[in-house]
Write a protein that holds these residues in place. Structure first.
Motif, PDB file in Angstrom:
ATOM      1  N   PRO A 128       0.413 -14.907  -7.695  1.00 37.75           N
ATOM      2  CA  PRO A 128       0.103 -13.731  -8.236  1.00 37.75           C
ATOM      3  C   PRO A 128       1.187 -13.086  -9.065  1.00 37.75           C
ATOM      4  CG  PRO A 128      -0.087 -13.956  -5.774  1.00 37.75           C
ATOM      5  CD  PRO A 128       0.774 -15.056  -6.280  1.00 37.75           C
ATOM      6  N   MET A 129       0.803 -12.897 -10.249  1.00 38.37           N
ATOM      7  CA  MET A 129       1.679 -12.118 -11.371  1.00 38.37           C
ATOM      8  C   MET A 129       1.607 -10.589 -11.462  1.00 38.37           C
ATOM      9  SD  MET A 129       1.431 -12.702 -15.497  1.00 38.37           S
ATOM     10  CE  MET A 129       1.140 -11.280 -16.061  1.00 38.37           C
ATOM     11  N   ALA A 130       0.316 -10.044 -11.388  1.00 38.68           N
ATOM     12  CA  ALA A 130       0.150  -8.621 -11.434  1.00 38.68           C
ATOM     13  C   ALA A 130      -1.219  -8.213 -10.926  1.00 38.68           C
ATOM     14  CB  ALA A 130       0.333  -8.332 -13.107  1.00 38.68           C
ATOM     15  N   VAL A 131      -1.186  -7.156 -10.500  1.00 40.40           N
ATOM     16  CA  VAL A 131      -2.525  -6.309 -10.152  1.00 40.40           C
ATOM     17  C   VAL A 131      -2.600  -5.459 -11.253  1.00 40.40           C
ATOM     18  CG1 VAL A 131      -3.893  -4.931  -8.356  1.00 40.40           C
ATOM     19  CG2 VAL A 131      -2.585  -6.956  -7.784  1.00 40.40           C
ATOM     20  N   VAL A 132      -3.845  -5.334 -11.936  1.00 40.35           N
ATOM     21  CA  VAL A 132      -4.180  -4.228 -12.795  1.00 40.35           C
ATOM     22  C   VAL A 132      -5.070  -3.289 -11.970  1.00 40.35           C
ATOM     23  CG1 VAL A 132      -5.199  -3.471 -15.023  1.00 40.35           C
ATOM     24  CG2 VAL A 132      -3.983  -5.719 -14.714  1.00 40.35           C
ATOM     25  N   ALA A 133      -4.768  -2.174 -11.484  1.00 43.28           N
ATOM     26  CA  ALA A 133      -5.678  -1.187 -11.092  1.00 43.28           C
ATOM     27  C   ALA A 133      -6.078  -0.156 -12.556  1.00 43.28           C
ATOM     28  CB  ALA A 133      -4.923  -0.416 -10.138  1.00 43.28           C
ATOM     29  N   THR A 134      -7.385  -0.014 -12.435  1.00 37.99           N
ATOM     30  CA  THR A 134      -7.766   1.100 -13.431  1.00 37.99           C
ATOM     31  C   THR A 134      -7.937   2.345 -13.180  1.00 37.99           C
ATOM     32  OG1 THR A 134      -8.893  -1.048 -14.231  1.00 37.99           O
ATOM     33  CG2 THR A 134      -9.492   1.068 -15.332  1.00 37.99           C
ATOM     34  N   ALA A 135      -7.277   3.306 -13.916  1.00 39.48           N
ATOM     35  CA  ALA A 135      -7.445   4.741 -13.448  1.00 39.48           C
ATOM     36  C   ALA A 135      -8.338   5.336 -14.361  1.00 39.48           C
ATOM     37  CB  ALA A 135      -5.943   5.238 -13.228  1.00 39.48           C
ATOM     38  N   GLY A 136      -9.597   5.011 -14.203  1.00 36.91           N
ATOM     39  CA  GLY A 136     -10.831   5.488 -15.208  1.00 36.91           C
ATOM     40  C   GLY A 136     -11.218   4.134 -16.072  1.00 36.91           C
ATOM     41  N   THR A 137     -12.348   3.565 -15.267  1.00 39.14           N
ATOM     42  CA  THR A 137     -12.939   2.634 -15.961  1.00 39.14           C
ATOM     43  C   THR A 137     -13.557   3.112 -17.142  1.00 39.14           C
ATOM     44  OG1 THR A 137     -14.844   2.690 -14.413  1.00 39.14           O
ATOM     45  CG2 THR A 137     -12.842   1.112 -13.777  1.00 39.14           C
ATOM     46  N   THR A 138     -13.717   2.185 -17.971  1.00 42.95           N
ATOM     47  CA  THR A 138     -14.096   2.488 -19.287  1.00 42.95           C
ATOM     48  C   THR A 138     -15.721   2.728 -19.087  1.00 42.95           C
ATOM     49  OG1 THR A 138     -12.873   0.863 -20.304  1.00 42.95           O
ATOM     50  CG2 THR A 138     -14.479   1.869 -21.833  1.00 42.95           C
ATOM     51  N   ASP A 139     -16.468   2.263 -18.153  1.00 43.41           N
ATOM     52  CA  ASP A 139     -17.785   2.301 -17.924  1.00 43.41           C
ATOM     53  C   ASP A 139     -18.235   3.769 -17.059  1.00 43.41           C
ATOM     54  OD1 ASP A 139     -19.397   1.046 -19.793  1.00 43.41           O
ATOM     55  OD2 ASP A 139     -19.516  -0.560 -18.488  1.00 43.41           O
ATOM     56  N   PHE A 140     -17.445   3.339 -16.104  1.00 45.16           N
ATOM     57  CA  PHE A 140     -17.775   4.392 -14.820  1.00 45.16           C
ATOM     58  C   PHE A 140     -16.834   5.754 -14.880  1.00 45.16           C
ATOM     59  CE2 PHE A 140     -19.994   0.574 -13.835  1.00 45.16           C
ATOM     60  CZ  PHE A 140     -21.259   1.179 -13.718  1.00 45.16           C
ATOM     61  N   GLY A 141     -15.572   5.675 -15.316  1.00 44.44           N
ATOM     62  CA  GLY A 141     -14.595   6.454 -15.135  1.00 44.44           C
ATOM     63  C   GLY A 141     -13.882   6.392 -13.605  1.00 44.44           C
TER      64      GLY A 141
END
Ligand code: PLP
Length: 479
Positions: free
Chosen positions: A231-244
């Motif tokens: 595992p290299m990285a986890v990308v957590a999205t703070a505000g997804t493009t579709d749903f926020g």
């Protein structure tokens, strides 16, 4: 030589001032007059006008060129300031930032080295420190401005890759990146650019509220290790493009810390929360190893204005290369602040000036109030959609998007929604976006204009429903 008169220098300063005022005048006129976000013109019609222009025969005159520009661009541009522009993550822009744009492009500092920039370098550094402090990244934090969220994500994942290669003594094709199924596609593009394996990005299922499921993340991380991958990285999205939707940052941070995996937070959209009264929605972001922010989304800045931030400035060395003609090692030893030592870019705009003037004229609370207004609006819009039997709405928004669809018993619901979106754009009355969720076509409103009202939303919903009904009516006749 006549051409010299076009240079911005002591002799051209007056001409510059008048030309910029002329341009601003034209824009102001169009902004004032725009009754719709778009005229609905087709690419083919506009292409005829633009193709007909002979670029080897200049008009030689500012007024004539602006007249022509008005005809081929300003008249039919898509106007984000219009309250019924509700499509993508484009914001109306604040005037202090436009003032910054005027200044920065005229002085034309290049932020790669101190000797091409001077104060610009220090202003950018202050803004990076200010943003890092708002995030809470700690005393060793640093970062750099970038052209956008895509570049910030690539940059952050490059650092994560090189840290992983240093620490785990593995091959690049063993590395895996974890991101929710709702993450931005730039994560996949980044993996490609970084030379990772074809299947390096592992899509982590989300929960019903469209946020990454921490249990699913845990399972994916375990499975990865069991398969002998890293595992290299986890990308957590703070505000997804579709749903926020905002991934559960504290839970993701716990998992990353426990397993020693790099945590990147893509807050391209949600970064406006840093100055909002909803700041707590970002709790946990302070534990990230890197963060993407797009000021050109929720800080009401003109494109481009973005940054990548890191917890530990030492990792920025992965982008450090010295060139004798630009940033010799000796300069670093003398502690000359050369931002190119931190960035994959060389010549780089002083985009930070726009944010600087925004903070110095408006202040952070005023920016946050604008963002809070659109988040409030989205919640009001959700209530309208929930109560409207013509539509089905998917999730109550955390930020400012609404994903919904016109419902009909007929099998042609997908086509009716697609038709409604196209028809409303062609009419120019409003611009809305579309997306696909669980294999079905949905409509989407991205609310970033604090001038948009609930009445605008209701009116746009009525128009969409009318177009969808027209489509269904005519297709019945045709059938
Ligand atoms: C917009 C967006 C990006 C990409 O940013 P650009 O500035 O368009 O390059 C990345 N991630 C998320 C979540 C976004 O919404």
């Amino acid at each position: 030589m006549q051409a010299l008169s076009h240079l911005l220098d002591a002799a051209g300063a007056d001409r510059y001032r008048l030309a910029v005022a002329d341009g601003a005048q034209r824009v102001a006129r169009r902004i004032t007059a725009a009754g719709r976000p778009f005229t609905g013109i087709s690419p083919a019609r506009l292409a005829d006008d633009i193709d007909a222009i002979d670029l080897d025969h200049p008009l030689g005159d500012t007024t004539a060129a602006l007249d022509e520009l008005d005809r081929v661009y300003l008249r039919d541009a898509v106007y984000f300031h219009h309250p019924r522009y509700l499509a993508h993550l484009n914001c109306p822009v604040v005037v202090p930032a436009l003032l910054g744009e005027t200044v920065l492009s005229a002085v034309n500092s290049s932020l790669d080295t101190w000797d091409q920039s001077a104060g610009g370098t220090l202003i950018e550094r202050r803004l990076i420190d200010w943003t890092a402090a708002r995030i809470g990244l700690g005393p060793l934090a640093d970062g750099v401005f970038t052209s956008g969220g895509t570049q910030s994500n690539v940059h952050a994942l490059m650092l994560a890759r090189d840290e992983a290669l240093d620490r785990f003594a593995c091959a690049a094709d063993q590395l895996r990146v974890f991101a929710s199924e709702y993450a931005h596609f730039s994560v996949t593009k980044a993996a490609k650019l970084l030379g990772l394996a074809e299947d390096a990005v592992i899509s982590v299922p989300g929960t019903a509220d469209r946020r990454m499921s921490p249990e699913a993340l845990q399972r994916s991380l375990d499975a990865c290790r069991q398969a002998g991958l890293v595992p290299m990285a986890v990308v957590a999205t703070a505000g997804t493009t579709d749903f926020g939707s905002i991934d559960p940052l504290p839970r993701v941070a716990d998992l990353c810390r426990r397993t020693g995996v790099w945590m990147h937070v893509d807050a391209a959209y949600g970064c406006g929360l840093l100055v909002s009264r909803r700041r707590r929605l970002l709790d946990g972001i302070e534990r990230a190893d890197s963060v993407t922010v797009d000021y050109h989304k929720s800080f009401f800045q003109p494109v481009s204005s973005s940054a990548v931030l890191v917890r530990d400035r030492a990792v920025l060395r992965h982008a450090t290369y010295h060139a004798d003609y630009l940033n010799p090692k000796r300069a670093a030893e003398e502690q000359i602040p050369n931002q190119v030592d931190k960035s994959p870019q060389t010549t780089r705009r002083f985009d930070a000036l726009k944010l600087w003037l925004t903070l110095r004229i408006m202040g952070p609370d005023a920016v946050g109030a604008l963002f809070d207004a659109v988040v409030d609006l989205a919640d009001a819009g959700w209530r309208i959609l929930e109560a409207d039997p013509r539509f089905e709405v998917l999730v109550r928004p955390q930020l400012s998007t609404l994903v919904f669809r016109f419902v009909t018993a007929e099998s042609r619901a997908d086509a009716a929604n697609l038709y409604a979106r196209r028809a409303i754009a062609e009419s120019g009355e409003a611009m809305v976006a579309s997306t696909v969720v669980d294999g079905r076509h949905y409509l989407k409103l991205t609310l970033l204009n604090p001038r948009t009202t609930v009445d605008d939303i209701s009116a746009v919903l009525d128009l969409l429903a009318q177009h969808a009904e027209t489509y269904l009516g005519s297709s019945l006749v045709a059938a």
